[in-house]
Enzyme design. Structure first.
Site, short mmCIF file in Angstrom:
data_model
loop_
_atom_site.label_atom_id
_atom_site.label_comp_id
_atom_site.label_asym_id
_atom_site.label_seq_id
_atom_site.Cartn_x
_atom_site.Cartn_y
_atom_site.Cartn_z
N ASN A 52 22.37 47.43 20.06
CA ASN A 52 21.02 46.88 20.09
C ASN A 52 20.25 47.52 21.23
O ASN A 52 20.80 47.76 22.31
CB ASN A 52 21.04 45.36 20.23
CG ASN A 52 21.01 44.91 21.69
OD1 ASN A 52 19.95 44.92 22.32
ND2 ASN A 52 22.17 44.56 22.22
N CYS A 113 20.55 44.95 32.01
CA CYS A 113 20.04 45.29 30.68
C CYS A 113 19.99 46.80 30.53
O CYS A 113 19.29 47.48 31.27
CB CYS A 113 18.65 44.71 30.46
SG CYS A 113 17.96 45.25 28.88
C1 SIN Z 1 17.54 43.61 24.98
O1 SIN Z 1 16.62 42.81 24.82
O2 SIN Z 1 17.35 44.84 24.92
C2 SIN Z 1 18.95 43.15 25.27
C3 SIN Z 1 19.05 42.66 26.64
C4 SIN Z 1 20.30 42.94 27.40
O3 SIN Z 1 21.28 43.52 26.88
O4 SIN Z 1 20.32 42.61 28.59
#
Ligand code: SIN
Length: 288
Positions: A52, A113
């Site tokens: 993601n 993140c």
């Molecule tokens: C995201 O919103 O890109 C995921 C956030 C994360 O992995 O900290």
């Protein structure tokens, strides 16, 4: 607990799961200002997992508090708000904004993140990590959980730096940086090129990191990464986690976190252990 980013800001998930049966929920990360998130595609399945790169879309701290701030009180479970700033002072401002909200039980500082510019800066440099942790604690009366990154050579100095700066607990781990290339158009598949890998494929990495960090710190560790059933959670607990978060598995089975709770209860009923506390770190060798 639910892992950040996998159960919205609370109300969405309450429609699906009896939240009272979970230990806590961690919200999607909130930032100082609203964010739209990254270019699409933002997700893709991988063998035993997913990538993601969502890019922290959220209404910003003011928008979030106006929308959910009072509703958290009546959710019937502890709400942990995940925050991410671009500097130590932004982390401090976010923490200050959460003061006085009775429905907020703790803060999880997302120092890790992988999907925003400089998103992992704090979790890869012990000095910056300590600076931002200290900045939050200057203004916050809430328990502070620091979420660490697997994208480091050695997690131990980061865990120690967070503890020394005053963190009350650690979450280990966030996603592992990866990418997919579309072989037909010969370009990166994900809109933002790189993305975080999660799901069962990453569990052995998370268990290893918890196992390595546990002897180095006295504060509790929350294990996260690829937990889909009670046995997965128990692996983390035996490695040294005092609690766990369930994330990606909820996209397949929204009730996965509840099933983990029930499975651990069954495990305890069927064993001589009695209390889960006695399992924490039990996989480590006895001290000589
Ligand atoms: C995201 O919103 O890109 C995921 C956030 C994360 O992995 O900290």
């Amino acid at each position: 607990m639910t892992a950040s980013g996998t159960s919205g800001f609370g109300a969405e998930y309450a429609r699906i799961v009896d939240l009272a049966k979970l230990g806590a929920m961690v919200t999607k990360t909130v930032t100082p200002r609203p964010r739209r998130g990254n270019l699409t595609p933002r997700t893709v399945e991988t063998p035993s997992g997913m990538l993601n790169s969502i890019g922290l879309p959220n209404p910003g701290i003011e928008g979030l508090l106006a929308r959910e701030g009072r509703a958290w009180e009546s959710l019937g479970m502890p709400v942990i708000v995940s925050i991410a700033g671009g500097s130590a002072s932004e982390f401090r401002d976010l923490a200050a904004a959460l003061e006085g909200y009775r429905g907020v039980s703790a803060i999880e500082a997302n120092f890790s993140c992988p999907n925003v510019e400089d998103g992992m800066e704090f979790a890869t440099d012990p000095e910056l990590l300590a600076l931002a942790t200290g900045a939050i604690l200057e203004v916050s009366s809430l328990p502070l959980i620091v979420k660490l990154s697997p994208n480091v050579t050695d997690i131990r100095p980061l865990a120690v730096a967070a503890q020394q700066a005053g963190a009350h607990a650690l979450t280990i781990m966030n996603t592992i940086l990866g990418m997919k290339i579309d072989v037909h158009n010969r370009r990166p598949f994900i809109g933002a090129t790189f993305a975080g890998l999660s799901g069962p494929a990453v569990r052995p990495v998370g268990v290893r990191l918890v196992y390595q960090a546990w002897p180095e710190v006295d504060i509790p560790i929350i294990g996260a990464g690829g937990i889909a059933c009670a046995d997965d959670a128990l692996e983390y607990i035996l490695a040294g986690a005092s609690a766990v978060q369930v994330g990606t598995a909820s996209f397949v089975r929204p009730t996965a976190a509840l099933e983990v709770v029930e499975g651990i209860e069954d495990y305890l009923r069927n064993s001589e252990v009695g209390s889960i506390d006695r399992l924490v770190g039990l996989a480590h060798p006895e001290p000589a």
